[in-house]
Scaffold this active site. Structure first.
Site, short mmCIF file in Angstrom:
data_model
loop_
_atom_site.label_atom_id
_atom_site.label_comp_id
_atom_site.label_asym_id
_atom_site.label_seq_id
_atom_site.Cartn_x
_atom_site.Cartn_y
_atom_site.Cartn_z
N ASP A 67 -68.70 68.52 -40.01
CA ASP A 67 -68.49 67.17 -39.47
C ASP A 67 -69.07 66.11 -40.40
OD1 ASP A 67 -70.84 68.62 -38.33
OD2 ASP A 67 -71.41 66.60 -37.73
N LYS A 111 -73.00 51.86 -38.08
CA LYS A 111 -73.82 52.98 -37.60
C LYS A 111 -75.05 52.45 -36.89
CE LYS A 111 -75.37 57.41 -39.51
NZ LYS A 111 -75.29 58.25 -40.72
N ASP A 155 -79.31 58.29 -28.04
CA ASP A 155 -79.38 56.92 -27.54
C ASP A 155 -78.40 55.98 -28.24
OD1 ASP A 155 -80.48 56.79 -30.04
OD2 ASP A 155 -82.48 56.14 -29.40
N GLY A 156 -77.63 56.52 -29.18
CA GLY A 156 -76.65 55.68 -29.86
C GLY A 156 -77.24 54.78 -30.94
N GLY A 172 -71.26 59.35 -32.18
CA GLY A 172 -72.20 59.20 -31.07
C GLY A 172 -73.02 57.93 -31.18
N ARG A 173 -73.02 57.36 -32.36
CA ARG A 173 -73.81 56.13 -32.53
C ARG A 173 -73.20 55.25 -33.61
NH1 ARG A 173 -78.94 57.75 -36.11
NH2 ARG A 173 -78.09 59.58 -37.12
N ASP A 218 -72.32 60.74 -44.66
CA ASP A 218 -73.28 61.01 -43.59
C ASP A 218 -74.64 61.46 -44.13
OD1 ASP A 218 -71.89 60.19 -41.42
OD2 ASP A 218 -72.10 62.07 -40.32
N ARG A 252 -63.10 63.31 -41.26
CA ARG A 252 -63.92 64.43 -41.73
C ARG A 252 -63.16 65.74 -41.58
NH1 ARG A 252 -69.26 62.27 -39.69
NH2 ARG A 252 -68.76 60.10 -39.27
N ARG A 296 -71.20 50.77 -43.04
CA ARG A 296 -70.73 51.70 -44.06
C ARG A 296 -69.26 51.42 -44.38
NH1 ARG A 296 -71.76 57.77 -42.32
NH2 ARG A 296 -70.23 57.31 -40.72
P1 AMP Z 1 -75.61 63.82 -37.73
O1 AMP Z 1 -76.56 64.95 -37.77
O2 AMP Z 1 -76.22 62.47 -37.92
O3 AMP Z 1 -74.42 64.03 -38.59
O4 AMP Z 1 -75.04 63.76 -36.22
C1 AMP Z 1 -74.46 64.84 -35.53
C2 AMP Z 1 -73.84 64.33 -34.25
O5 AMP Z 1 -74.84 63.78 -33.41
C3 AMP Z 1 -72.80 63.24 -34.44
O6 AMP Z 1 -71.80 63.42 -33.47
C4 AMP Z 1 -73.60 61.98 -34.21
O7 AMP Z 1 -72.80 60.90 -33.81
C5 AMP Z 1 -74.55 62.42 -33.11
N1 AMP Z 1 -75.80 61.63 -33.12
C6 AMP Z 1 -76.78 61.66 -34.03
N2 AMP Z 1 -77.77 60.82 -33.70
C7 AMP Z 1 -77.42 60.25 -32.52
C8 AMP Z 1 -78.01 59.28 -31.66
N3 AMP Z 1 -79.21 58.74 -31.92
N4 AMP Z 1 -77.32 58.94 -30.55
C9 AMP Z 1 -76.13 59.48 -30.28
N5 AMP Z 1 -75.53 60.38 -31.03
C10 AMP Z 1 -76.16 60.77 -32.15
MG MG Z 2 -72.81 63.30 -38.98
#
Ligand code: AMP
Ligand code: MG
EC number: 2.7.7.-
Length: 487
Positions: A252, A113, A125-126, A92-93, A262, A183, A176
């Site tokens: 994930d 990232k 917001d990516g 997502g980002r 992660d 995963r 990274r």
């Molecule tokens: P995480 O908890 O960081 O492992 O993220 C869980 C999911 O949320 C993954 O698919 C990430 O890519 C997405 N994600 C986390 N933070 C953001 C962000 N700021 N914008 C878009 N996607 C996010």
């Molecule tokens: Mg993650």
């Protein structure tokens, strides 16, 4: 040594096609600047360390420029988050910029990232903020230096781009590196969306690229799953032995390679606390320190479920059965070494457990205890460490057992004992408060502290002159910092 434009790409994951990832270009950060780079990680790409200081380095890893051979892709995956299935996640980002291979013939995924929105951003917001990018960078490189398998980090690029979390912060990117970013959740995605062809393609890809030795086995997929079980058991044993709490062990966030992956609200224990929860959104303590062990198995079961099209249920169950005994063996082996023991006895597990209980009840610093235990002979060390314990009678009883055990272990000089123990007992770990100090300075534009801390953590077992302040228990303010998931 290579210059930045001399990297060689071979984008094998991108070639799997659009069912696996989506082409997305990075969204550049405003005024990109180098915060910190890892010379050791740069060496994995054969990069000349001097290139980190060039403006083009910050432009490349701040999303402004791209190699012609890079093929930036956002990967799709799903996963179990806090025990519940989330059907679609994905990068997502973050973006897989491409796969680079070095002169030794190793492939490294370049994953950026904080690179902006993708089709998998959902409500996000990516972006990634400076704070979390620095934490991921420091943790990756610190774990690696401790001998704990981890993804690596090449650099953090800061910027003036505003990003909103609980308050306004600045956007950053962390580059990274890992041999693969696949995963458990990748396998779950194709299983639950009922795409058997893609799932088979993914399994072949992982088998051929990352577990080629399993090809020789009568049942290659089963051999691969067994290897994943073994690697996870070993990785989690190391987390437990060194007091690392991951914080968000969703499937994930679990690498198919068995590397720590992660980083979110992770923490290293200061005081030993088996029940420690580092993620303040984890109200039930699903991912508490001691729960990491059974959760490792839970996650492997989730992966096993996704592999049922390829492997019989009985064989999967048998392979899963390897996890706990392997974990125990690795953990005990490490803890014996942390205690300075070179032989194995049946009661060693109890010796370790009794010590941990005493440490828990007295709030003893987990890292410094073992380091000091190796400073002197067993008899002298326990006398000096005694003051840290509240239950003196309990500690004395343990110390008697320990001294007797050390005596049975065999004769060696104090110097040999110190060398052997200091080689497995770090003096410097990434304490939350140390990261916090470095982040506070970086947020005001001073990157010297992040860089110094990174340097210290690359040699965690070696006493470094003038670095005493990094080998202390946290001050009161730094003991129970709340680290949120919002990163
Ligand atoms: P995480 O908890 O960081 O492992 O993220 C869980 C999911 O949320 C993954 O698919 C990430 O890519 C997405 N994600 C986390 N933070 C953001 C962000 N700021 N914008 C878009 N996607 C996010
Ligand atoms: Mg993650």
């Amino acid at each position: 040594m290579k210059a930045l434009d001399e990297l060689t790409f071979d984008n094998r994951f991108a070639r799997l096609g659009d069912g696996f990832s989506t082409h997305v270009l990075p969204e550049p950060l405003d005024e990109p600047r180098l915060v910190v780079a890892s010379t050791a990680a740069m060496a994995l790409l054969d990069l000349d360390p001097a290139v980190a200081e060039t403006p083009v380095f910050a432009e490349l890893f701040g999303g402004h420029k791209l190699w012609a051979e890079a093929e930036p892709r956002a990967m799709v995956y799903s996963g179990h988050q806090f025990g519940g299935y989330t059907p679609q996640l994905g990068d997502g980002r973050g973006l897989l910029l491409g796969e680079v291979y070095n002169q030794a013939g190793e492939h490294w995924d370049l994953h950026l990232k904080g690179a902006g929105m993708t089709p998998y951003s959902r409500m996000g917001d990516g972006r990634a903020v400076l704070r979390s990018s620095i934490r991921e960078f420091l943790a990756s490189e610190a774990l690696h230096a401790l001998g704990i398998p981890s993804s690596r980090a090449l650099c953090v690029i800061g910027s003036s781009t505003p990003v909103w979390r609980e308050k306004q912060e600045r956007g950053a990117m962390v580059l990274r590196l890992a041999p693969s970013h696949i995963r458990f959740g990748h396998f779950e995605y194709f299983y639950y969306t009922k795409q058997p062809e893609q799932q088979a393609q993914l399994a072949e890809h992982v088998l051929n690229l990352h577990f080629p030795e399993c090809r020789e086995q009568p049942e290659p997929y089963l051999a691969m799953f067994r290897e994943v079980v073994e690697r996870n058991a070993e990785m989690i044993a190391k987390w437990q032995a060194y007091g690392f709490c991951h914080g968000v062990m969703n499937t994930d966030n679990m690498s198919i390679l068995g590397i720590t992956f992660d980083f979110g609200p992770f923490a290293f224990l200061d005081d030993f606390d088996a029940h420690f929860i580092c993620n303040h959104s984890d109200h039930e303590g699903r991912y508490s320190f001691s729960n990491q062990v059974p959760i490792g198995q839970w996650n492997l079961s989730a992966l096993a479920q996704a592999l049922t099209p390829f492997i019989s249920v009985d064989a999967l169950k048998e392979a899963l059965g390897l996890y706990l005994p392997l974990y125990q063996a690795h953990y005990l082996d490490l803890m014996r070494r942390r205690l300075g023991l070179t032989t194995a006895e049946d009661d060693d597990q109890q010796l370790v457990e009794r010590l941990l209980k005493l440490m828990q009840n007295s709030g003893v610093d987990y890292t410094l205890f073992f380091r000091r235990l190796g400073d002197e002979s067993a008899a002298l060390a326990v006398t000096r460490l005694r003051d840290d314990f509240v239950d003196l009678a309990g500690f004395d009883a343990w110390a008697e057992l320990y001294k007797a055990r050390v005596a049975r272990d065999g004769d060696d000089s104090e110097t040999q004992r110190r060398e052997r123990m200091h080689a497995v007992n770090p003096l410097y770990i990434l304490r939350n408060y140390l990261a916090q100090n470095a982040i506070a300075a970086a947020e005001s534009g001073d990157y010297s502290e992040v860089r110094r801390l990174h340097e210290v953590l690359t040699k965690p077992f070696e006493e470094q002159a003038g670095m005493e302040q990094y080998a202390q228990r946290p001050p009161d303010w730094g003991k129970h910092l709340e680290i949120s998931c919002s990163s």
